[in-house]
Write a protein that holds these residues in place. Structure first.
Motif, PDB file in Angstrom:
ATOM      1  N   ILE A   1       0.767  -1.179   0.011  1.00  0.00           N
ATOM      2  CA  ILE A   1      -0.031   0.067   0.174  1.00  0.00           C
ATOM      3  C   ILE A   1       0.862   1.300  -0.070  1.00  0.00           C
ATOM      4  O   ILE A   1       1.843   1.222   0.874  1.00  0.00           O
ATOM      5  CB  ILE A   1      -1.087   0.002   1.213  1.00  0.00           C
ATOM      6  CG1 ILE A   1      -1.815  -1.127   1.010  1.00  0.00           C
ATOM      7  CG2 ILE A   1      -1.648   1.359   1.318  1.00  0.00           C
ATOM      8  CD1 ILE A   1      -2.819  -1.479   2.287  1.00  0.00           C
ATOM      9  N   GLN A   2       0.668   2.147  -0.930  1.00  0.00           N
ATOM     10  CA  GLN A   2       1.226   3.296  -1.110  1.00  0.00           C
ATOM     11  C   GLN A   2       0.520   4.458  -0.706  1.00  0.00           C
ATOM     12  O   GLN A   2      -0.345   5.024  -1.456  1.00  0.00           O
ATOM     13  CB  GLN A   2       2.006   3.402  -2.652  1.00  0.00           C
ATOM     14  CG  GLN A   2       2.992   2.418  -3.141  1.00  0.00           C
ATOM     15  CD  GLN A   2       4.079   2.413  -2.223  1.00  0.00           C
ATOM     16  OE1 GLN A   2       4.789   3.212  -2.063  1.00  0.00           O
ATOM     17  NE2 GLN A   2       4.454   1.174  -1.764  1.00  0.00           N
TER      18      GLN A   2
ATOM     19  N   SER B   1      -2.256   4.253  -3.777  1.00  0.00           N
ATOM     20  CA  SER B   1      -2.313   3.084  -4.752  1.00  0.00           C
ATOM     21  C   SER B   1      -1.932   1.855  -3.900  1.00  0.00           C
ATOM     22  O   SER B   1      -1.297   1.801  -2.924  1.00  0.00           O
ATOM     23  CB  SER B   1      -1.231   3.349  -5.983  1.00  0.00           C
ATOM     24  OG  SER B   1       0.169   3.151  -5.536  1.00  0.00           O
ATOM     25  N   VAL B   2      -2.341   0.755  -4.700  1.00  0.00           N
ATOM     26  CA  VAL B   2      -1.987  -0.762  -4.090  1.00  0.00           C
ATOM     27  C   VAL B   2      -1.223  -1.633  -5.215  1.00  0.00           C
ATOM     28  O   VAL B   2      -1.945  -1.614  -6.289  1.00  0.00           O
ATOM     29  CB  VAL B   2      -3.327  -1.102  -3.654  1.00  0.00           C
ATOM     30  CG1 VAL B   2      -3.124  -2.866  -3.047  1.00  0.00           C
ATOM     31  CG2 VAL B   2      -4.055  -0.414  -2.394  1.00  0.00           C
ATOM     32  N   ASN B   3      -0.372  -2.089  -4.869  1.00  0.00           N
ATOM     33  CA  ASN B   3       0.358  -3.053  -5.414  1.00  0.00           C
ATOM     34  C   ASN B   3       0.037  -4.447  -5.151  1.00  0.00           C
ATOM     35  O   ASN B   3       0.477  -4.787  -4.107  1.00  0.00           O
ATOM     36  CB  ASN B   3       1.968  -2.652  -5.804  1.00  0.00           C
ATOM     37  CG  ASN B   3       2.236  -1.413  -6.612  1.00  0.00           C
ATOM     38  OD1 ASN B   3       1.608  -0.856  -7.344  1.00  0.00           O
ATOM     39  ND2 ASN B   3       3.316  -0.753  -6.276  1.00  0.00           N
ATOM     40  N   VAL B   4      -0.518  -5.341  -6.163  1.00  0.00           N
ATOM     41  CA  VAL B   4      -0.707  -6.771  -5.697  1.00  0.00           C
ATOM     42  C   VAL B   4       0.162  -7.344  -6.608  1.00  0.00           C
ATOM     43  O   VAL B   4       0.477  -7.373  -7.685  1.00  0.00           O
ATOM     44  CB  VAL B   4      -1.965  -7.190  -5.776  1.00  0.00           C
ATOM     45  CG1 VAL B   4      -2.343  -8.462  -5.679  1.00  0.00           C
ATOM     46  CG2 VAL B   4      -2.959  -6.298  -5.186  1.00  0.00           C
TER      47      VAL B   4
ATOM     48  N   ILE C   1      -6.574 -10.413 -13.713  1.00  0.00           N
ATOM     49  CA  ILE C   1      -5.846  -9.122 -13.493  1.00  0.00           C
ATOM     50  C   ILE C   1      -6.675  -7.993 -13.456  1.00  0.00           C
ATOM     51  O   ILE C   1      -6.672  -7.113 -12.533  1.00  0.00           O
ATOM     52  CB  ILE C   1      -4.819  -9.118 -14.412  1.00  0.00           C
ATOM     53  CG1 ILE C   1      -3.589 -10.062 -14.025  1.00  0.00           C
ATOM     54  CG2 ILE C   1      -3.956  -7.487 -14.327  1.00  0.00           C
ATOM     55  CD1 ILE C   1      -2.393 -10.224 -15.018  1.00  0.00           C
ATOM     56  N   GLU C   2      -7.547  -7.837 -14.428  1.00  0.00           N
ATOM     57  CA  GLU C   2      -8.580  -6.917 -14.383  1.00  0.00           C
ATOM     58  C   GLU C   2      -9.623  -7.011 -13.182  1.00  0.00           C
ATOM     59  O   GLU C   2     -10.027  -5.673 -12.666  1.00  0.00           O
ATOM     60  CB  GLU C   2      -9.347  -6.905 -15.962  1.00  0.00           C
ATOM     61  CG  GLU C   2      -8.670  -6.421 -17.021  1.00  0.00           C
ATOM     62  CD  GLU C   2      -9.468  -6.570 -18.311  1.00  0.00           C
ATOM     63  OE1 GLU C   2     -10.670  -6.641 -18.174  1.00  0.00           O
ATOM     64  OE2 GLU C   2      -8.964  -6.710 -19.351  1.00  0.00           O
TER      65      GLU C   2
ATOM     66  N   CYS D   1      -4.672   0.749  -8.563  1.00  0.00           N
ATOM     67  CA  CYS D   1      -3.978  -0.789  -8.427  1.00  0.00           C
ATOM     68  C   CYS D   1      -3.116  -1.220  -9.691  1.00  0.00           C
ATOM     69  O   CYS D   1      -3.817  -0.939 -10.611  1.00  0.00           O
ATOM     70  CB  CYS D   1      -5.468  -1.620  -8.059  1.00  0.00           C
ATOM     71  SG  CYS D   1      -4.861  -3.374  -7.825  1.00  0.00           S
ATOM     72  N   LYS D   2      -2.217  -1.878  -9.174  1.00  0.00           N
ATOM     73  CA  LYS D   2      -1.188  -2.451 -10.311  1.00  0.00           C
ATOM     74  C   LYS D   2      -1.102  -3.902  -9.887  1.00  0.00           C
ATOM     75  O   LYS D   2      -0.650  -4.036  -8.370  1.00  0.00           O
ATOM     76  CB  LYS D   2       0.037  -1.672 -10.310  1.00  0.00           C
ATOM     77  CG  LYS D   2       0.930  -2.336 -11.323  1.00  0.00           C
ATOM     78  CD  LYS D   2       2.046  -1.399 -11.407  1.00  0.00           C
ATOM     79  CE  LYS D   2       3.251  -1.933 -12.275  1.00  0.00           C
ATOM     80  NZ  LYS D   2       4.018  -2.821 -11.499  1.00  0.00           N
TER      81      LYS D   2
END
Length: 103
Positions: free
Chosen positions: A36-37, A42-45, A61-62, A77-78
């Motif tokens: 979590i940024q 933003s959230v990177n998974v 992914i979508e 989110c990425k």
């Protein structure tokens, strides 16, 4: 600055299912981590799939990105897809194993 609740992100990920297995991606052990940024909301998974070359990878992914963006205060989110370490059934929770009749 608005806080992003990690538990809410995990709950959103539990709403995402592998298209071939009727178990959510968290219980399947496909989610390797979330980052979590807060500064840019933003959230990177980091996650994997049950098989390299999964034809449904794009849809998974979508769905992950869409569900996580619905969490309060998340702007972006990425998904980082990795196959290291490779997924194996040992990563599944007991609930997932019960659901699939493996226990």
């Amino acid at each position: 600055m608005a806080q992003i609740n990690e538990a809410e992100v995990m709950d959103a990920l539990r709403e995402c299912y592998d298209p071939e297995i009727p178990v959510n991606i968290v219980d399947l052990g496909l989610v390797y981590g979330i980052d979590i940024q807060e500064e840019d909301a933003s959230v990177n998974v980091t996650m994997t799939l049950t098989a390299i070359g999964c034809p449904m990878a794009g849809e998974v992914i979508e769905e992950v990105e869409s569900r996580v963006k619905q969490v309060e205060n998340v702007q972006n989110c990425k998904v980082d897809l990795t196959f290291d370490p490779p997924w194996s059934p040992e990563r599944m929770t007991e609930d997932a194993k019960w659901e699939l009749g493996m226990i």
